[in-house]
Design an enzyme around this catalytic site. Sequence first.
Site, mmCIF file in Angstrom:
data_model
loop_
_atom_site.group_PDB
_atom_site.id
_atom_site.type_symbol
_atom_site.label_atom_id
_atom_site.label_comp_id
_atom_site.label_asym_id
_atom_site.label_seq_id
_atom_site.Cartn_x
_atom_site.Cartn_y
_atom_site.Cartn_z
ATOM 1 C CD GLU A 60 40.912 -4.199 -4.152
ATOM 2 O OE1 GLU A 60 39.836 -5.279 -4.329
ATOM 3 O OE2 GLU A 60 41.113 -3.499 -3.688
ATOM 4 C CE1 TYR A 61 47.942 2.963 -6.574
ATOM 5 C CE2 TYR A 61 49.656 1.125 -7.100
ATOM 6 C CZ TYR A 61 49.324 2.615 -6.724
ATOM 7 O OH TYR A 61 50.858 3.791 -7.630
#
Length: 411
Positions: A60-61
């Site tokens: 997700e980063y």
Amino acid sequence: MSFIYNIGIHLAHFGLKCVAPFNKKIKSGIVGRQDTFNILKSNLKPTDKTLWFHCASLGEYEQGLPVFKALRDQYKSHKIVLSFFSPSGYEIRKNSPVADVVVYLPLDTKTNANQFLDLVNPELTVFVKYDIWPNFLNEIRERKLRAILISAAFRENQTFFKFYGNPLRNALFAFEHIFTQNENSKRLLESINYNKVTVSGDTRFDRVSSQLEIDNTLDFIETFKQDKLCVVAGSTWPEDESLLVNFINSEASKDVKFIIAPHNIKSAQIKNIQEKLTVKSILFSEKDNEQLQTAQVFIIDTIGILSKIYSYANIAYVGGAIGTTGLHNTLEPAVFGIPIIIGNQHSKFPEAQEMIDNAGMFSISNQNEFNVILDDLIKNKQMRLQSGSHNSNYIKNNLGAVTKILRYLEL
């Protein structure tokens, strides 16, 4: 807020503390969360203007990074707080240049949410994809703070859309706007009367496309590969490595090079791969003491360079979908215009099915299918180039999510 949800959070925390002594990853999360408030107090002043970015984990980063970078550039006088839920994200990106402060997200209790937001008080909060924490989000709404959700992907069987899903469903309304990856996610949100939705697409396409703009040169890969065809297997698990080892030992020509980058780089797993190979292999950690060009298999027992290694591949295999661990990032190799092979457990990854439909990706379910497809791609240059071109075009045709999000934020 549901009483049952809050009880469940405390029970889950108790369970994790019981398991922590026996699980290094869980222990890291438990210990790390204990330091969150002290880190925030040490790095933030009440007068600081802040933005808060939250990601579940590393994937997700990477997905949110293009947006994070743009906001970092725009809000130069603000301090950026980046939080992770998972140790696999925090430990790898705890020194991220996109943030001033990196912390674990505390347990989702009302007390923790109040204390966290008292310290951070973000001018804007950006959550990525799906990590929805009701107490934090409800507190954001009560304080009338701005928050958006980007690259959201919803499925009908998720709790948000069930009769018992009120806590999570209500938390979505803390977001002033949600940017979804696809039309189906928008329809699901509208079915619960959430209507402030834009189908922006997936920011991962913008993220991987930026890989083409940097220098991907790795001298040691060039020394290993020379001018030979190269198969790169990324983020592999034991079940993936079994397929590869069997093919290399019994089917592969000596003129084909293989790079294996395991997801788990523990020495026992790396040793297991080497012991089963009947051809010469070299580890990344030992490359300076070996003649790389003499090996047929290069095992990458480190992290952080796989995306660059894919630039040297003629064919890629991406791990995780032949077992139950979950398919890893297939867009990273796709951007380099190469064909990709994956396992058959990819139903939760729409981009995989789309690339399969476009004839750029091939799904296999057993050793024989793997051998046939890989052998065809090795021997048939036209098939290889055409499949790779389909993947490259797929990436190009899905760019633009970041622009839509930034336009909404009036950057």
